[in-house]
Design a protein around this motif. Structure first.
Motif, mmCIF file in Angstrom:
data_model
loop_
_atom_site.group_PDB
_atom_site.id
_atom_site.type_symbol
_atom_site.label_atom_id
_atom_site.label_comp_id
_atom_site.label_asym_id
_atom_site.label_seq_id
_atom_site.Cartn_x
_atom_site.Cartn_y
_atom_site.Cartn_z
ATOM 1 N N GLY A 41 32.846 32.736 32.430
ATOM 2 C CA GLY A 41 31.546 33.407 32.276
ATOM 3 C C GLY A 41 30.658 32.624 31.327
ATOM 4 O O GLY A 41 29.483 32.377 31.609
ATOM 5 N N ILE B 94 34.998 34.488 39.786
ATOM 6 C CA ILE B 94 34.946 35.539 40.803
ATOM 7 C C ILE B 94 36.336 36.124 41.052
ATOM 8 O O ILE B 94 36.502 37.344 41.107
ATOM 9 N N ALA C 11 37.345 38.257 38.137
ATOM 10 C CA ALA C 11 36.520 39.473 38.087
ATOM 11 C C ALA C 11 36.970 40.479 39.142
ATOM 12 O O ALA C 11 37.110 41.675 38.867
ATOM 13 N N MET D 11 28.800 45.460 36.590
ATOM 14 C CA MET D 11 29.136 44.024 36.615
ATOM 15 C C MET D 11 29.610 43.565 37.998
ATOM 16 O O MET D 11 29.220 42.503 38.478
ATOM 17 N N ILE D 12 30.458 44.376 38.620
ATOM 18 C CA ILE D 12 31.004 43.942 39.910
ATOM 19 C C ILE D 12 29.902 43.901 40.975
ATOM 20 O O ILE D 12 29.881 43.003 41.823
ATOM 21 N N MET E 295 26.691 36.401 43.837
ATOM 22 C CA MET E 295 27.474 35.484 44.668
ATOM 23 C C MET E 295 26.776 35.248 46.009
ATOM 24 O O MET E 295 26.601 34.102 46.438
ATOM 25 N N ILE F 95 23.690 33.178 45.452
ATOM 26 C CA ILE F 95 23.930 31.762 45.149
ATOM 27 C C ILE F 95 24.247 30.986 46.433
ATOM 28 O O ILE F 95 23.778 29.861 46.624
ATOM 29 N N LEU G 219 20.575 39.374 37.328
ATOM 30 C CA LEU G 219 21.252 38.386 36.480
ATOM 31 C C LEU G 219 21.099 38.780 35.017
ATOM 32 O O LEU G 219 22.045 38.699 34.227
ATOM 33 N N PHE H 215 27.442 38.549 28.139
ATOM 34 C CA PHE H 215 27.460 37.547 27.068
ATOM 35 C C PHE H 215 28.352 37.978 25.905
ATOM 36 O O PHE H 215 29.300 37.281 25.555
HETATM 37 C C1 HEM Z 1 25.145 32.744 37.463
HETATM 38 C C2 HEM Z 1 26.216 33.345 37.687
HETATM 39 C C3 HEM Z 1 27.057 34.137 36.719
HETATM 40 C C4 HEM Z 1 27.051 34.173 35.354
HETATM 41 C C5 HEM Z 1 26.171 33.401 34.408
HETATM 42 C C6 HEM Z 1 28.076 35.119 34.947
HETATM 43 C C7 HEM Z 1 28.408 35.428 33.656
HETATM 44 C C8 HEM Z 1 29.355 36.332 33.285
HETATM 45 C C9 HEM Z 1 29.810 36.580 31.956
HETATM 46 C C10 HEM Z 1 29.342 35.851 30.701
HETATM 47 C C11 HEM Z 1 30.749 37.564 32.002
HETATM 48 C C12 HEM Z 1 31.523 38.172 30.854
HETATM 49 C C13 HEM Z 1 32.944 37.740 30.889
HETATM 50 C C14 HEM Z 1 33.873 38.734 30.253
HETATM 51 O O1 HEM Z 1 33.643 39.937 30.301
HETATM 52 O O2 HEM Z 1 34.879 38.303 29.702
HETATM 53 C C15 HEM Z 1 30.867 37.972 33.354
HETATM 54 C C16 HEM Z 1 31.710 38.995 33.792
HETATM 55 C C17 HEM Z 1 31.811 39.377 35.096
HETATM 56 N N1 HEM Z 1 31.311 38.695 36.177
HETATM 57 FE FE1 HEM Z 1 30.008 37.191 36.122
HETATM 58 N N2 HEM Z 1 28.671 35.645 36.056
HETATM 59 C C18 HEM Z 1 28.082 35.060 37.148
HETATM 60 C C19 HEM Z 1 28.402 35.260 38.453
HETATM 61 C C20 HEM Z 1 29.285 36.223 38.899
HETATM 62 C C21 HEM Z 1 29.645 36.376 40.267
HETATM 63 C C22 HEM Z 1 29.163 35.518 41.432
HETATM 64 C C23 HEM Z 1 30.489 37.430 40.330
HETATM 65 C C24 HEM Z 1 31.067 37.913 41.611
HETATM 66 C C25 HEM Z 1 31.990 38.775 41.777
HETATM 67 C C26 HEM Z 1 30.654 37.933 38.977
HETATM 68 C C27 HEM Z 1 31.398 39.035 38.601
HETATM 69 C C28 HEM Z 1 31.655 39.400 37.312
HETATM 70 C C29 HEM Z 1 32.363 40.597 36.920
HETATM 71 C C30 HEM Z 1 32.898 41.679 37.842
HETATM 72 C C31 HEM Z 1 32.480 40.565 35.536
HETATM 73 C C32 HEM Z 1 33.141 41.616 34.657
HETATM 74 C C33 HEM Z 1 34.619 41.419 34.591
HETATM 75 C C34 HEM Z 1 35.255 42.576 33.893
HETATM 76 O O3 HEM Z 1 34.970 43.728 34.246
HETATM 77 O O4 HEM Z 1 36.072 42.366 33.013
HETATM 78 N N3 HEM Z 1 29.927 37.156 38.131
HETATM 79 N N4 HEM Z 1 30.034 37.202 34.125
#
Ligand code: HEM
Ligand code: FES
Lengths: 232, 252
Positions: free
Chosen positions: A21, A75, A78, A112-113, A120, A123, A176, A184
């Motif tokens: 992330g 992904i 997540a 978040m999901i 996704m 992109i 986003l 973050f």
């Molecule tokens: C530009 C694209 C993306 C950025 C900058 C980004 C950034 C982040 C960051 C910083 C986190 C926090 C990580 C954590 O909780 O430890 C996060 C969590 C997460 N991201 Fe992304 N992400 C992106 C794309 C995506 C995509 C494509 C998915 C598709 C499924 C996704 C699904 C998730 C989910 C579900 C979480 C939460 C996980 C949880 O519940 O613990 N993200 N993302």
């Protein structure tokens, strides 16, 4: 115990999700930085930035494959967190409530999901339309310092003369922002970084970063749309 | 009836036994004194149910002093109800208003199967402790006081984590039904002290593995657990668990 079974535990997933992330946040910041050249009235600025990247050749490919891997790990981890949650509470509450107080649960955190899956899909569409979109062979050519190059500036400007494209980009960039509002600070927490003094600072930084990145990215299509006379 | 006594409508989860189908059932709780605790209010309702020859509502309690962690239910969607840093046994009816509709449900998680009504089986927590939540070094006879010097702030941190009463509200409140706050508190109160350090790596790995195999979800940092925790255990414990886990992973 094998390293593999350790790495796939609920905690291991979060280490991966948090690290990737943050990697994606870094990428997004750099990406916006480069794209700011689109605000200039001189098309060469953006085109030569793109050309410089391309001239890296092998290095660029390596970086792109690395980025793809980061996306995939992000992904997969997540989705796996999400699946574990679905299984862990098969029967939900009749009355749902929020405790408030110290809680950090928010629209951002519970979506978040959804914001992730939309990102996704976005992109994939984004990369197909622009990165793998029409190039030199289709007549998008320009000359930079005597060399022929792909006229990406022209492509982007045409692309954002279309109100549909502009609308989708604006909406997804807001999403986003929501993803990063929780993402973050959450990434730091996932990596084990929590401190009474610095965590509030990280949290505020995440807030500001979410707004700045969303605003930066969504103003580009709007700016271009206005400057191309709104679709005509 | 005294002027400020309450008339309430309760919606309570009734379920005969593990695996049987349950449902929400409506009850009237009339003439409830605001000095009663929530559990005393349920006692009153149960008395009238028994008088009417009906099955009383099953719920857990023991100390009724907020220290044993036996009680626990979800009230209007919040584990232990609307007051912060409070167990249900310490929750008083003065925090409710006349005419309130109150939803009362058991802690919901795959790792906490319902035994009956509001009583859940929290053996999974015992299993997590059994997986490593102790110190197995042979300590011999009791050491002299101050033989092992521990700075005050470290002792305080250990005590803050050790305040966990294992009630399970963190699991109930977590949108992911994760047991991370409980497990991390039990890892932390040992990991910060010299006596707990020798086993810290094997402890974190096996306790996390046990937590996962009990069917609890992974943590998404919603922080809802800290907000409902009657002992206000901080999610900084979860961060420590991840640091400890990372150290074990890289084998340091
Ligand atoms: C530009 C694209 C993306 C950025 C900058 C980004 C950034 C982040 C960051 C910083 C986190 C926090 C990580 C954590 O909780 O430890 C996060 C969590 C997460 N991201 Fe992304 N992400 C992106 C794309 C995506 C995509 C494509 C998915 C598709 C499924 C996704 C699904 C998730 C989910 C579900 C979480 C939460 C996980 C949880 O519940 O613990 N993200 N993302
Ligand atoms: S009954 Fe002991 S904490 Fe509530």
């Amino acid at each position: 115990m094998s390293a593999k079974s350790k790495g796939l535990s609920s905690v291991g997933k979060k280490l991966i999700n948090g690290l990737t992330g943050l990697g994606l946040v870094f990428f997004v910041i750099v990406h916006l930085g480069g794209n700011l050249t689109l605000f200039s009235s001189n098309p060469d600025l953006f085109n030569s930035y793109a050309k410089k990247l391309h001239d890296l050749g092998f290095l660029l490919y390596a970086a792109e494959i690395g980025l793809l891997a980061v996306f995939i790990f992000h992904i997969v981890s997540a989705i796996s967190v999400y699946m574990s949650k679905r299984k862990a509470r098969a029967y939900g509450y009749h009355m749902k409530g929020n405790a408030g107080g110290a809680s950090r649960k928010s629209i951002s955190s519970v979506s978040m999901i959804y914001t992730g899956i939309i990102l996704m899909a976005f992109i994939i569409w984004h990369v197909i339309s622009l990165k793998f979109g029409p190039g030199i062979d289709q007549g998008y050519t320009t000359v930079l310092k005597g060399e022929t190059a792909r006229d990406l500036h022209k492509l982007v400007y045409e692309y954002f003369a279309n109100p549909f494209n502009v609308s989708v980009y604006v909406i997804v960039m807001v999403l986003l922002g929501f993803h990063l509002r929780h993402g973050f600070w959450s990434a730091f927490q996932s990596l084990g970084a929590n401190h009474p003094k610095y965590t509030p600072v990280i949290n505020t930084t995440g807030y500001i970063l979410a707004i700045v990145l969303a605003a930066g990215f969504l103003l580009i299509p709007i700016w271009i749309f206005i400057n191309t006379g709104g679709g005509v | 009836m005294p002027e400020n006594n309450l008339n309430l409508t309760l919606h309570v989860w009734r379920q005969n036994g593990q695996g049987s189908k349950g449902k929400m059932v409506e009850y009237k709780a009339d003439d409830i004194s605001t000095d009663m605790s929530f559990l005393e209010m349920l006692d009153v309702v149960n008395e009238s149910l028994i008088k009417d020859g009906e099955d009383p509502i099953a719920f857990d309690s023991d100390c009724r002093e907020g220290i044993c962690g036996t009680c626990g239910m979800v009230i209007d969607g919040v584990a232990h109800g609307p007051e912060r840093a409070t167990t249900v046994c310490q929750l008083h009816m003065r925090h409710f208003n006349n005419g309130d509709k109150i939803y009362i449900e058991p802690f919901r998680a795959k790792g906490f199967p319902v035994i009956k009504d509001l009583v859940v089986d929290r053996t999974s927590f015992d299993n997590i402790i059994k997986a490593g939540g102790y110190i197995s070094a042979n300590t011999g006879s009791a050491p002299d006081a101050n033989e092992i010097l521990i700075p005050k702030d470290v002792a305080d941190r250990a005590m803050d984590s050790a305040a966990c009463i294992g009630c399970g509200a963190c699991v109930a409140a977590c949108p992911n039904a994760s047991a991370s706050l409980f497990t991390s508190a039990k890892i932390s109160h040992l990991a910060v002290l010299p006596q707990g350090k020798p086993e810290s790596q094997s402890r974190v790995v096996s306790m996390v593995q046990q937590m996962d195999s009990e069917g609890f979800g992974s943590c998404s940092n919603h922080g809802e657990c800290e907000a409902v925790c009657p002992k206000e255990i901080s999610i900084s414990n979860i961060a420590r668990m991840r640091r400890e886990y990372f150290k074990a992973l890289v084998g340091k």
